[in-house]
Design a protein around this motif. Structure first.
Motif, PDB file in Angstrom:
ATOM      1  N   LEU A  20      14.852  37.764  90.582  1.00 46.04           N
ATOM      2  CA  LEU A  20      15.312  36.743  89.644  1.00 46.04           C
ATOM      3  C   LEU A  20      14.687  35.441  90.119  1.00 46.04           C
ATOM      4  CD1 LEU A  20      17.155  35.703  87.334  1.00 46.04           C
ATOM      5  CD2 LEU A  20      18.900  35.300  89.073  1.00 46.04           C
ATOM      6  N   ASP A  21      13.805  34.890  89.283  1.00 46.11           N
ATOM      7  CA  ASP A  21      13.097  33.662  89.630  1.00 46.11           C
ATOM      8  C   ASP A  21      13.716  32.504  88.855  1.00 46.11           C
ATOM      9  OD1 ASP A  21      10.646  34.501  91.329  1.00 46.11           O
ATOM     10  OD2 ASP A  21      10.706  35.951  89.704  1.00 46.11           O
ATOM     11  N   ILE A  22      14.124  31.473  89.580  1.00 50.12           N
ATOM     12  CA  ILE A  22      14.865  30.368  88.987  1.00 50.12           C
ATOM     13  C   ILE A  22      14.072  29.081  89.175  1.00 50.12           C
ATOM     14  CG2 ILE A  22      17.027  29.076  89.006  1.00 50.12           C
ATOM     15  CD1 ILE A  22      18.323  31.586  90.230  1.00 50.12           C
ATOM     16  N   SER A  23      13.819  28.391  88.062  1.00 47.26           N
ATOM     17  CA  SER A  23      13.063  27.137  88.091  1.00 47.26           C
ATOM     18  C   SER A  23      13.729  26.146  87.152  1.00 47.26           C
ATOM     19  CB  SER A  23      11.614  27.369  87.652  1.00 47.26           C
ATOM     20  OG  SER A  23      11.030  28.475  88.319  1.00 47.26           O
ATOM     21  N   SER A  24      13.762  24.873  87.558  1.00 43.54           N
ATOM     22  CA  SER A  24      14.420  23.846  86.756  1.00 43.54           C
ATOM     23  C   SER A  24      13.436  22.737  86.405  1.00 43.54           C
ATOM     24  CB  SER A  24      15.605  23.255  87.520  1.00 43.54           C
ATOM     25  OG  SER A  24      16.552  24.261  87.812  1.00 43.54           O
ATOM     26  N   PRO A  64      21.055  16.197  85.524  1.00 45.66           N
ATOM     27  CA  PRO A  64      21.995  17.244  85.114  1.00 45.66           C
ATOM     28  C   PRO A  64      21.313  18.338  84.292  1.00 45.66           C
ATOM     29  CG  PRO A  64      22.876  15.049  84.654  1.00 45.66           C
ATOM     30  CD  PRO A  64      21.440  14.861  85.025  1.00 45.66           C
ATOM     31  N   ILE A  65      21.658  19.593  84.596  1.00 45.61           N
ATOM     32  CA  ILE A  65      21.145  20.738  83.838  1.00 45.61           C
ATOM     33  C   ILE A  65      22.207  21.158  82.841  1.00 45.61           C
ATOM     34  CG2 ILE A  65      20.539  23.186  84.001  1.00 45.61           C
ATOM     35  CD1 ILE A  65      19.146  22.560  86.626  1.00 45.61           C
ATOM     36  N   ARG A  66      21.807  21.273  81.583  1.00 44.02           N
ATOM     37  CA  ARG A  66      22.751  21.596  80.525  1.00 44.02           C
ATOM     38  C   ARG A  66      22.478  22.952  79.873  1.00 44.02           C
ATOM     39  NH1 ARG A  66      25.515  18.862  82.795  1.00 44.02           N
ATOM     40  NH2 ARG A  66      26.269  16.757  82.346  1.00 44.02           N
ATOM     41  N   SER A  67      21.283  23.508  80.100  1.00 40.71           N
ATOM     42  CA  SER A  67      20.972  24.780  79.439  1.00 40.71           C
ATOM     43  C   SER A  67      20.180  25.686  80.364  1.00 40.71           C
ATOM     44  CB  SER A  67      20.201  24.542  78.134  1.00 40.71           C
ATOM     45  OG  SER A  67      19.020  23.818  78.385  1.00 40.71           O
ATOM     46  N   VAL A  68      20.435  26.985  80.233  1.00 35.63           N
ATOM     47  CA  VAL A  68      19.722  28.026  80.977  1.00 35.63           C
ATOM     48  C   VAL A  68      19.051  28.939  79.962  1.00 35.63           C
ATOM     49  CG1 VAL A  68      19.968  30.046  82.469  1.00 35.63           C
ATOM     50  CG2 VAL A  68      21.277  27.976  82.964  1.00 35.63           C
ATOM     51  N   TRP A  69      17.771  29.188  80.173  1.00 40.57           N
ATOM     52  CA  TRP A  69      17.033  30.127  79.320  1.00 40.57           C
ATOM     53  C   TRP A  69      16.757  31.388  80.119  1.00 40.57           C
ATOM     54  CZ3 TRP A  69      14.622  29.679  74.304  1.00 40.57           C
ATOM     55  CH2 TRP A  69      15.091  28.578  73.598  1.00 40.57           C
ATOM     56  N   ALA A 113      25.348  32.564  91.715  1.00 43.19           N
ATOM     57  CA  ALA A 113      25.317  31.709  92.906  1.00 43.19           C
ATOM     58  C   ALA A 113      24.001  30.952  93.009  1.00 43.19           C
ATOM     59  CB  ALA A 113      25.549  32.557  94.164  1.00 43.19           C
ATOM     60  N   ALA A 114      22.903  31.651  92.735  1.00 41.13           N
ATOM     61  CA  ALA A 114      21.591  31.001  92.823  1.00 41.13           C
ATOM     62  C   ALA A 114      21.421  29.944  91.736  1.00 41.13           C
ATOM     63  CB  ALA A 114      20.484  32.054  92.717  1.00 41.13           C
ATOM     64  N   ILE A 115      21.888  30.247  90.519  1.00 40.80           N
ATOM     65  CA  ILE A 115      21.794  29.261  89.434  1.00 40.80           C
ATOM     66  C   ILE A 115      22.666  28.050  89.738  1.00 40.80           C
ATOM     67  CG2 ILE A 115      22.354  28.861  86.997  1.00 40.80           C
ATOM     68  CD1 ILE A 115      21.477  31.770  86.472  1.00 40.80           C
ATOM     69  N   LYS A 116      23.881  28.295  90.268  1.00 42.02           N
ATOM     70  CA  LYS A 116      24.770  27.180  90.631  1.00 42.02           C
ATOM     71  C   LYS A 116      24.119  26.312  91.719  1.00 42.02           C
ATOM     72  CE  LYS A 116      28.659  24.795  90.972  1.00 42.02           C
ATOM     73  NZ  LYS A 116      28.436  24.043  92.211  1.00 42.02           N
ATOM     74  N   ALA A 117      23.487  26.931  92.717  1.00 37.83           N
ATOM     75  CA  ALA A 117      22.816  26.168  93.770  1.00 37.83           C
ATOM     76  C   ALA A 117      21.681  25.336  93.191  1.00 37.83           C
ATOM     77  CB  ALA A 117      22.296  27.118  94.851  1.00 37.83           C
ATOM     78  N   GLN A 118      20.978  25.903  92.219  1.00 43.45           N
ATOM     79  CA  GLN A 118      19.883  25.171  91.580  1.00 43.45           C
ATOM     80  C   GLN A 118      20.415  23.968  90.796  1.00 43.45           C
ATOM     81  OE1 GLN A 118      15.544  25.323  90.531  1.00 43.45           O
ATOM     82  NE2 GLN A 118      16.798  26.157  92.151  1.00 43.45           N
TER      83      GLN A 118
END
Length: 619
Positions: free
Chosen positions: A246-250, A375-380, A363-368
């Motif tokens: 799972l690769d997470i980028s903001s 502020p992050i408001r949306s996840v794709w 957990a990883a998305i919350k840490a990101q």
């Protein structure tokens, strides 16, 4: 904003071809674009592979291969999964290669396989060789598809084949060492010649950034900019859920004409892909069926294959009974829940197979979200695993408490990375990235007898030829973690070293260290800790300085020379670069000269041992 508004015309002067290859843990895909000067490139997907011609428009292929006992590749992709090949494999003792991408992972990324091990490599093959064989297979499939699909395809291919540009995608957690191996694999697979010119035709992009470009192609920019007031003040997160990682980028959008996007948090990568759901299911079923005639290894493998194809893919409610259809109406064993060729499971049992991956993802998305600068408001949610209704709804429910909405594109998510890699090459929307770790060098720190930490290290004191007593293993940070870096930004620090022999100038090298332990700069390098690792060794031939270096007399009358140089780190690209710079006073006009190092040429499987070049101190 329409997706076409974000596309850029090709700025080159001659026709070219770029091919993006996404080798996934379980499935792979290929996209390409013919680059015509002045025209906006059109992205094509390879949608026909040997063995699955009957499936119209299928743009992904299984990441599996079979080798014979001598180590020769005999089948790959869909062909490696048909009945005749499976029968031959059993009769001839062929070796199946699967999940081979996981072998390239950094040693710092721990892999939990629930007691299961990766299958053995074929005879006389390394992990790089196997990866290269699969790259070569995908490349040959692409060539055939291209020639068969385009008018005058053969002539067009022949015109561009010696200058094809390749973009290889990899997980966010891969580093220079993995890029090195992938570049070697590309040469092994016949994509490029094993020369400097050939290697320069390989580009890399993280799966997170490729997924971002795919989302832009599919209209993400329009959605994010629908509220123009908040377009630059709110960030969005791309979660690429694949077979292995799972690769997470903001990111946040900083400008619209042209589209400019910046990374707003260090990207992350965890092993929480769909393959681990299957591994947990296999472990559970092996125990459940242990006393049944269906408990043999081959039977469990067959049942898990059907679980992957049906049950896992469609699972959406833990309150409903789940069935794995695997056999004929005559297959039954009521003691383990098998009747009419179907194995019964409770929804709660299936939910447990998903649970560790979902928990890790949240957990990883919350840490990101916590580390993002806006502020992050949306996840794709994209990637093959994003098609899971259970994963999607669980992320929606569990992230709602953070006021974050979760969406997924309505287009095919499994081909996002390959398409996005082409978008990355052509459009290059991201102009700033966040440093994932801390980078620096070892230097000598002046000894302080009043510092208890120094006193405990007193036995390691060393003395410079000029006299001062200093402690080794001190860490000097050149680039800190979570720093926004534009592609043009250079991080540099000046150092000096004292040499007792000018012969060492020809083999001058500096070790670049990477610290993965957080945001606090460590005082010392712990060579045995997992948080520390050698990123690369930067080499330079400083022998031209020999004529201008002035000898000095040190303590005890020993002669030494002082050399001043700078270490530069270029981080803003998808490939890390470092170089040494020095002032050459030999020429009539002093000029700053450098020795460029692409890390991929020096980071291999064997650790590079630094030669003793002298003592580095901070200037």
């Amino acid at each position: 904003m329409k997706s076409t508004d974000t596309r850029k015309p090709y700025s080159g002067t001659t026709r070219s071809l770029v091919i993006a290859i996404d080798v996934g843990t379980t499935f792979s895909g290929v996209s390409y674009a013919i680059l015509e000067p002045g025209e906006v490139p059109k992205i094509h997907g390879v949608t026909r592979f040997p063995g699955q011609e009957h499936v119209a428009g299928n743009s992904k292929i299984q990441s599996i291969m079979y080798y014979d006992r001598a180590g020769k590749l005999v089948a790959a992709g869909a062909e490696a999964d048909n009945g005749s090949v499976l029968a031959l494999a059993e009769d001839e003792g062929w070796i199946k290669a699967e999940l081979f991408k996981l072998r390239l992972r950094p040693i710092t990324m721990k892999l939990k396989m629930n007691g299961l091990r990766l299958s053995a490599l074929p005879k006389n093959k390394t992990a790089v060789d196997v990866f290269g064989d699969f790259l070569g297979y995908l490349y040959r499939c692409t060539r055939t598809f291209f020639i068969d699909t385009h008018a005058n395809g053969k002539a067009l291919w022949q015109a561009v084949e010696h200058n094809i540009q390749f973009v290889l995608s990899h997980p966010n957690g891969w580093e220079g060492a993995q890029q090195t191996k992938m570049r070697r694999a590309a040469a092994y697979g016949g994509l490029i010649p094993d020369t400097d010119e050939g290697r320069s035709r390989i580009r890399f992009v993280t799966e997170g950034e490729a997924s971002l470009h795919a989302c832009v192609l599919n209209g993400l920019a329009a959605d994010v900019l629908s509220n123009a007031k908040n377009a630059s003040s709110h960030g969005f997160l791309i979660a690429d859920a694949g077979g292995g990682t799972l690769d997470i980028s903001s990111y946040a959008i900083r400008a619209t004409h042209p589209l400019v996007i910046e990374e707003i948090a260090p990207p992350d990568c965890i092993f929480a892909g769909s393959v681990f759901v299957s591994r947990r299911a296999r472990e559970f079923l092996a125990e459940k069926l242990r006393a049944s005639k269906y408990g043999t290894e081959d039977s469990v493998d067959h049942i898990i294959k059907r679980f992957d194809e049906k049950t896992k893919r469609l699972f959406r409610d833990k309150n409903d009974l789940q069935w794995i259809p695997f056999g004929s109406p005559f297959d039954k064993d009521p003691t383990v829940g098998i009747r009419q060729g179907q194995l019964k499971l409770t929804g709660a049992e299936v939910a447990e197979f998903f649970e560790p991956s979902i928990q890790a993802a949240v957990a990883a998305i919350k840490a990101q979200i916590d580390s993002a600068t806006v502020p992050i408001r949306s996840v794709w949610l994209v990637g093959g695993f994003a098609a899971s209704p259970w994963l999607f709804t669980q992320l929606q429910e569990r992230l709602a408490v953070y006021q974050v909405s979760v969406s997924r594109p309505d287009t095919q998510t499994s081909k996002a990375v390959a398409d996005g890699a082409i978008g990355f090459y052509c459009d290059h929307h991201v102009n700033a990235r966040m440093s994932k770790f801390m980078y620096g060098v070892e230097y000598l720190r002046e000894y302080n007898g009043d510092d208890p930490d120094h006193v405990t290290r007193k036995h390691r004191l060393c003395e410079l030829p000029s006299g001062p007593k200093l402690l080794p293993d001190a860490f000097d940070c050149i680039l800190a973690r979570s720093v926004k870096v534009k592609e043009s930004t250079v991080f540099t620090r000046k150092y000096c070293t004292e040499l007792t022999s000018l012969k060492l100038l020809s083999v001058f090298e500096v070790e670049i260290w990477c610290y993965r332990g957080g945001n606090t700069v460590p005082l010392w390098i712990n060579r045995t800790a997992e948080d520390f690792g050698t990123l690369c060794v930067v080499r330079a031939d400083l022998s031209p300085l020999e004529g201008s270096a002035e000898p000095k007399s040190g303590r005890n009358g020993k002669t030494y020379w002082t050399i001043v140089f700078s270490v530069e780190i270029h981080f803003g690209l998808t490939e890390f670069k470092a170089r040494i710079k020095w002032v050459d006073n030999v020429s009539s006009s002093s000029s700053l000269r450098g020795y460029d190092i692409d890390l991929e040429y020096y980071l291999g499987e064997n650790k590079i041992v630094s030669l003793p070049v002298g003592i580095i101190t901070v200037v």
